[in-house]
Design a protein around this motif. Structure first.
Motif, short mmCIF file in Angstrom:
data_model
loop_
_atom_site.label_atom_id
_atom_site.label_comp_id
_atom_site.label_asym_id
_atom_site.label_seq_id
_atom_site.Cartn_x
_atom_site.Cartn_y
_atom_site.Cartn_z
N GLY A 56 0.81 -1.21 0.00
CA GLY A 56 0.00 0.00 0.00
C GLY A 56 0.84 1.26 0.00
N TRP A 57 1.90 1.28 0.82
CA TRP A 57 2.80 2.44 0.84
C TRP A 57 3.45 2.65 -0.51
N ASN A 112 15.90 0.31 3.62
CA ASN A 112 15.05 1.49 3.52
C ASN A 112 13.62 1.12 3.12
N LEU A 113 13.48 0.14 2.21
CA LEU A 113 12.14 -0.30 1.81
C LEU A 113 11.42 -0.96 2.98
N HIS A 114 12.15 -1.76 3.77
CA HIS A 114 11.54 -2.36 4.96
C HIS A 114 11.09 -1.26 5.93
N TRP A 115 11.99 -0.32 6.21
CA TRP A 115 11.72 0.72 7.20
C TRP A 115 10.56 1.62 6.74
N SER A 116 10.52 1.93 5.46
CA SER A 116 9.43 2.77 4.95
C SER A 116 8.08 2.08 5.14
N GLY A 117 8.05 0.75 4.94
CA GLY A 117 6.82 0.01 5.17
C GLY A 117 6.41 0.01 6.63
N ILE A 118 7.39 -0.16 7.52
CA ILE A 118 7.10 -0.14 8.96
C ILE A 118 6.54 1.22 9.37
N ARG A 119 7.16 2.28 8.88
CA ARG A 119 6.66 3.63 9.21
C ARG A 119 5.26 3.85 8.67
N ALA A 120 4.99 3.31 7.48
CA ALA A 120 3.67 3.50 6.87
C ALA A 120 2.57 2.84 7.69
N VAL A 121 2.81 1.61 8.18
CA VAL A 121 1.77 0.92 8.95
C VAL A 121 1.69 1.45 10.38
N ALA A 122 2.71 2.17 10.83
CA ALA A 122 2.68 2.74 12.18
C ALA A 122 1.87 4.02 12.23
N ALA A 129 0.15 -4.57 8.30
CA ALA A 129 1.04 -4.72 9.46
C ALA A 129 1.22 -6.19 9.82
N ALA A 130 0.12 -6.95 9.80
CA ALA A 130 0.20 -8.37 10.14
C ALA A 130 1.07 -9.14 9.16
N LEU A 131 0.94 -8.83 7.87
CA LEU A 131 1.74 -9.52 6.86
C LEU A 131 3.22 -9.15 6.98
N LEU A 132 3.49 -7.88 7.27
CA LEU A 132 4.89 -7.47 7.47
C LEU A 132 5.49 -8.18 8.68
N CYS A 133 4.74 -8.23 9.78
CA CYS A 133 5.23 -8.92 10.98
C CYS A 133 5.49 -10.40 10.69
N ALA A 134 4.61 -11.02 9.91
CA ALA A 134 4.81 -12.43 9.56
C ALA A 134 6.07 -12.61 8.73
N HIS A 135 6.30 -11.69 7.80
CA HIS A 135 7.52 -11.78 6.99
C HIS A 135 8.77 -11.70 7.86
#
Length: 344
Positions: A115-116, A177-187, A198-204
């Motif tokens: 989504g981000w 940076n791509l990981h961190w940008s995704g984390i910031r987006a779901v936060a 967020a759930a899918l990122l945490c699972a990854h």
């Protein structure tokens, strides 16, 4: 044209030139979907991705794992390219299956928020290389024009002095940076289907880091992580950098019609079918920007049609080789950072 400003004597009536080109492309059947191609491509990438992790589990405590890390860096890039095609509706007609597949590939598969990235990439397509509207030329670390260099503060001001030399080393951090940008987006509130993303990122992250910790000793796990993430970042940067970097940048209110805005800020990279696979068809960047929903496998066939039409209406159309595209990018980065070097 310059890398600082585009000047045209008399822009044509908006949309007219593009409409005529679009009819030619549609009449050639190049906008038709290619479900068979994508079925094979998705199955092949999925099988190779799964096979890579099977090899990882079977090898165990072995320095041959670094070869697996290189292989999976390539597969992460290929999955990102599939996510890109899904976001552009090249694969499915309906939005829902495209979003489901995109989140599975992006969030769960490679730890990148679909989504981000889709929001960011949509804004890039709307105004490519526009210094105020295109997020891909935000001066967050690198400055992309001399105007940005003169206004730079903090890290961009420090890096900008020697950014041409630092460009490829900095790309080793792009995966993180791509990981961190995704984390910031779901936060932050506002992301569509934020909880699911967020759930899918945490699972990854749990599966990826858990596998490294369970299968590998600490030193080898760190080495695998560094090689895998670093090469993935370089691969991603090497896919996208040749497309627009070093091409003219825009500022202020856009005065170009759609066709010229897309063609004049983009660069094609010549190469054969192997390069098409490595770059996901995005080496035909001009055609992709003009027709973002066109299946990537059709872009090669559209290229001569678009180039001939641009010649017909007098619009410059740039094609270059892969090495030359990187050379032009690095030359532009050096020129953009000149005010910072002169000030030091």
């Amino acid at each position: 044209m310059t890398t600082e400003k585009l000047v045209l004597d008399a822009p044509p009536r908006p949309g007219s030139d593009f409409s005529r080109l679009s009819r030619r492309i549609a009449d050639a059947g190049l906008l038709d979907r290619r479900p068979g191609y994508y079925a094979v491509r998705i199955a092949l990438v999925t099988a190779l991705f799964a096979g890579g992790w099977v090899a990882f589990a079977l090898l165990g405590d072995s320095w041959w794992q670094l070869a697996v890390a290189v292989f999976q860096a390539f597969l992460f890039g290929q999955i990102a390219l599939l996510s890109h095609d899904l976001a552009h509706r090249q694969t499915f007609r309906r939005r829902r299956p495209a979003e489901i597949a995109g989140r599975l590939a992006g969030n769960l598969g490679i730890g990148m928020s679909y989504g981000w990235w889709m929001d960011k990439h949509t804004r890039h397509h709307a105004n490519p290389n526009h210094e105020e509207l295109d997020p891909d030329v935000d001066p967050d670390i690198i400055v992309w024009s001399q105007r940005q260099a003169r206004e730079a503060r903090g890290l961009p001001r420090f890096v900008g002095r020697h950014q041409a030399v630092l460009f490829f080393p900095l790309l080793t951090l792009e995966g993180l940076n791509l990981h961190w940008s995704g984390i910031r987006a779901v936060a932050r509130p506002g992301l569509r289907r934020r909880g699911l993303e967020a759930a899918l990122l945490c699972a990854h992250f749990a599966l990826y880091l858990g596998a490294l910790c369970v299968v590998l000793p600490p030193g080898l796990a760190l080495a695998f992580f560094a090689v895998h993430q670093g090469l993935w970042g370089v691969y991603m940067g090497s896919i996208f950098a040749p497309n627009h970097k070093g091409m003219p940048t825009l500022t202020g209110k856009p005065e170009l019609d759609f066709l010229r805005k897309q063609v004049l800020t983009s660069r094609n990279v010549d190469g054969g079918p192997v390069l098409d696979v490595l770059l996901g068809g995005l080496n035909h960047q001009i055609e992709h920007h003009l027709f973002p929903s066109m299946p990537s496998v059709n872009l090669r066939r559209a290229q001569p049609v678009v180039e001939a039409y641009c010649a017909e209406i007098g619009v410059p159309y740039l094609r270059t080789g892969l090495v030359s595209s990187y050379r032009q990018t690095l030359r532009h980065l050096r020129e953009a950072g000149a005010p910072l070097r002169n000030a030091s």
